[in-house]
Design a protein around this motif. Structure first.
Motif, PDB file in Angstrom:
ATOM      1  N   PRO A  58       0.834  -1.210   0.000  1.00 11.03           N
ATOM      2  CA  PRO A  58       0.000   0.000   0.000  1.00 11.03           C
ATOM      3  C   PRO A  58       0.865   1.255   0.000  1.00 11.03           C
ATOM      4  O   PRO A  58       2.037   1.226   0.363  1.00 11.03           O
ATOM      5  CB  PRO A  58      -0.789  -0.127   1.306  1.00 11.03           C
ATOM      6  N   ASP A  59       0.255   2.358  -0.414  1.00 15.51           N
ATOM      7  CA  ASP A  59       0.956   3.637  -0.402  1.00 15.51           C
ATOM      8  C   ASP A  59       1.033   4.212   1.009  1.00 15.51           C
ATOM      9  O   ASP A  59       1.941   4.982   1.327  1.00 15.51           O
ATOM     10  CB  ASP A  59       0.243   4.628  -1.323  1.00 15.51           C
ATOM     11  N   ALA A  60       0.061   3.840   1.831  1.00  9.99           N
ATOM     12  CA  ALA A  60       0.034   4.322   3.214  1.00  9.99           C
ATOM     13  C   ALA A  60      -0.811   3.369   4.035  1.00  9.99           C
ATOM     14  O   ALA A  60      -1.598   2.593   3.501  1.00  9.99           O
ATOM     15  CB  ALA A  60      -0.549   5.735   3.283  1.00  9.99           C
ATOM     16  N   GLY A  61      -0.641   3.439   5.350  1.00 10.48           N
ATOM     17  CA  GLY A  61      -1.442   2.615   6.244  1.00 10.48           C
ATOM     18  C   GLY A  61      -0.690   1.409   6.763  1.00 10.48           C
ATOM     19  O   GLY A  61       0.513   1.230   6.490  1.00 10.48           O
ATOM     20  N   GLU A  62      -1.395   0.598   7.511  1.00 10.52           N
ATOM     21  CA  GLU A  62      -0.805  -0.566   8.159  1.00 10.52           C
ATOM     22  C   GLU A  62      -1.683  -1.792   7.954  1.00 10.52           C
ATOM     23  O   GLU A  62      -2.893  -1.680   7.824  1.00 10.52           O
ATOM     24  CB  GLU A  62      -0.656  -0.331   9.674  1.00 10.52           C
ATOM     25  N   VAL A  63      -1.040  -2.947   7.940  1.00  7.56           N
ATOM     26  CA  VAL A  63      -1.737  -4.228   8.017  1.00  7.56           C
ATOM     27  C   VAL A  63      -1.154  -4.959   9.214  1.00  7.56           C
ATOM     28  O   VAL A  63       0.061  -5.143   9.307  1.00  7.56           O
ATOM     29  CB  VAL A  63      -1.555  -5.069   6.740  1.00  7.56           C
ATOM     30  N   LEU A  64      -2.023  -5.356  10.130  1.00  3.22           N
ATOM     31  CA  LEU A  64      -1.570  -5.980  11.362  1.00  3.22           C
ATOM     32  C   LEU A  64      -2.129  -7.392  11.489  1.00  3.22           C
ATOM     33  O   LEU A  64      -3.297  -7.633  11.170  1.00  3.22           O
ATOM     34  CB  LEU A  64      -2.010  -5.160  12.581  1.00  3.22           C
ATOM     35  N   VAL A  65      -1.291  -8.297  11.922  1.00  7.73           N
ATOM     36  CA  VAL A  65      -1.706  -9.649  12.282  1.00  7.73           C
ATOM     37  C   VAL A  65      -1.359  -9.839  13.748  1.00  7.73           C
ATOM     38  O   VAL A  65      -0.214  -9.652  14.153  1.00  7.73           O
ATOM     39  CB  VAL A  65      -0.999 -10.714  11.421  1.00  7.73           C
ATOM     40  N   ASP A  66      -2.368 -10.169  14.551  1.00  5.48           N
ATOM     41  CA  ASP A  66      -2.188 -10.281  16.003  1.00  5.48           C
ATOM     42  C   ASP A  66      -1.578  -9.017  16.592  1.00  5.48           C
ATOM     43  O   ASP A  66      -0.753  -9.060  17.513  1.00  5.48           O
ATOM     44  CB  ASP A  66      -1.325 -11.493  16.348  1.00  5.48           C
ATOM     45  N   GLY A  67      -1.963  -7.863  16.030  1.00  2.00           N
ATOM     46  CA  GLY A  67      -1.508  -6.581  16.550  1.00  2.00           C
ATOM     47  C   GLY A  67      -0.141  -6.138  16.088  1.00  2.00           C
ATOM     48  O   GLY A  67       0.313  -5.051  16.455  1.00  2.00           O
ATOM     49  N   LYS A  68       0.525  -6.929  15.268  1.00  2.14           N
ATOM     50  CA  LYS A  68       1.873  -6.585  14.794  1.00  2.14           C
ATOM     51  C   LYS A  68       1.815  -6.118  13.351  1.00  2.14           C
ATOM     52  O   LYS A  68       1.324  -6.817  12.473  1.00  2.14           O
ATOM     53  CB  LYS A  68       2.801  -7.793  14.921  1.00  2.14           C
ATOM     54  N   ASN A  69       2.356  -4.921  13.122  1.00  2.00           N
ATOM     55  CA  ASN A  69       2.325  -4.338  11.786  1.00  2.00           C
ATOM     56  C   ASN A  69       3.324  -5.051  10.876  1.00  2.00           C
ATOM     57  O   ASN A  69       4.485  -5.263  11.239  1.00  2.00           O
ATOM     58  CB  ASN A  69       2.664  -2.846  11.871  1.00  2.00           C
TER      59      ASN A  69
END
Length: 263
Positions: A58-69
């Motif tokens: 992505p150009d911006a933002g976060e993807v988290l799995v179990d709270g980890k980016n």
């Protein structure tokens, strides 16, 4: 204390050729839940799951799995450890099954086990046959090639490949596209069985409302790069959300009309 989502998109933005596809997407899925994303064509459903799978940055933002980016500033993209760790925790049923024609059925199912997990071919074949049984395919198809199978059987092989390593998160990309209603219903039933049996988290994208109602604990509608509605499957018929009403009722007029006309 708030429970941490199993999978979460925070403020995710993505543009292609200066056209916004995801525009500050915020979405989360709790552990053990099945979320289905619906929406019109070209609204970013596939991009949403590709971002979560690490296939599109992505150009911006976060993807988290179990709270980890997994994709924030400073994190390595491509061959990074966080991305490899993610791949080891997910399974994917691609649209059209996406099987390798040159490999046998069992080699398709065991592809990850052999090439990523270092499992011996003997053990991998045994596990592949077990996974085929879970999707109601007999061991006799293991040495066949995909071209020898019907579309529905190929989809089952794809599902077996997705679940063979007992993933924590499953992604389903248009799981019933191109299938007749009876075969679609069978695939939906198998998806529900596998998700519940594994106790995993699932994210699906589909245009098939019958499929969405069957496999989803929750349904979210994506439009304009954002979630415009979210609710239980039963609420699809009760909500007065104009985007959902137009989509569910298959009306040409409504808030999505201008988008359809422009395209």
């Amino acid at each position: 204390m708030t429970d941490i989502a199993k999978l979460e998109w925070r403020g995710v933005r993505k543009r292609f050729d200066d056209a916004p596809v995801l525009d500050g997407l915020d979405l989360s899925v709790a552990s053990g839940r099945s979320l289905v994303i619906i929406g019109g064509s070209g609204q970013g459903k596939s991009v949403t799951i590709k971002v979560a799978m690490g296939l599109v940055r992505p150009d911006a933002g976060e993807v988290l799995v179990d709270g980890k980016n997994l994709i924030g500033p400073g994190l390595k993209w491509g061959g990074g450890r966080s991305r490899r760790n993610l791949f080891s925790r997910v399974g994917v049923l691609f649209q059209g099954a996406a099987l390798f024609d040159s490999l046998t059925v069992w080699e398709n199912v065991a592809f990850r086990l052999i090439n990523a997990d270092g499992v011996s071919r003997k053990d991998a074949k045994a596990r592949a046959i077990e996974a085929l049984a879970r999707v109601r395919l007999q061991a006799s198809v293991a040495d066949s090639h995909p071209s020898e199978l019907s579309g529905g059987m190929q989809k089952r092989v794809g599902l077996a490949r997705a679940v063979v390593a007992n993933p924590e998160i499953l992604f389903f990309d248009e799981p019933t596209t191109g299938l007749d209603p009876i075969t679609s219903a069978a695939i939906n039933e198998l998806i529900v069985d596998q998700v519940r049996g594994l106790g995993c988290t699932a994210v699906s994208i589909t245009h098939d409302l019958a499929s969405a109602r069957t496999i989803g604990d929750e349904i979210a509608m994506l439009h304009g790069g954002k979630i415009v509605w979210r609710g239980a499957p039963a609420e699809l018929d009760r909500t007065d959300n104009p985007y959902v009403r137009q989509f569910v009722d298959a009306r040409a007029d409504g808030p999505m009309t201008s988008v359809v006309q422009e395209r």
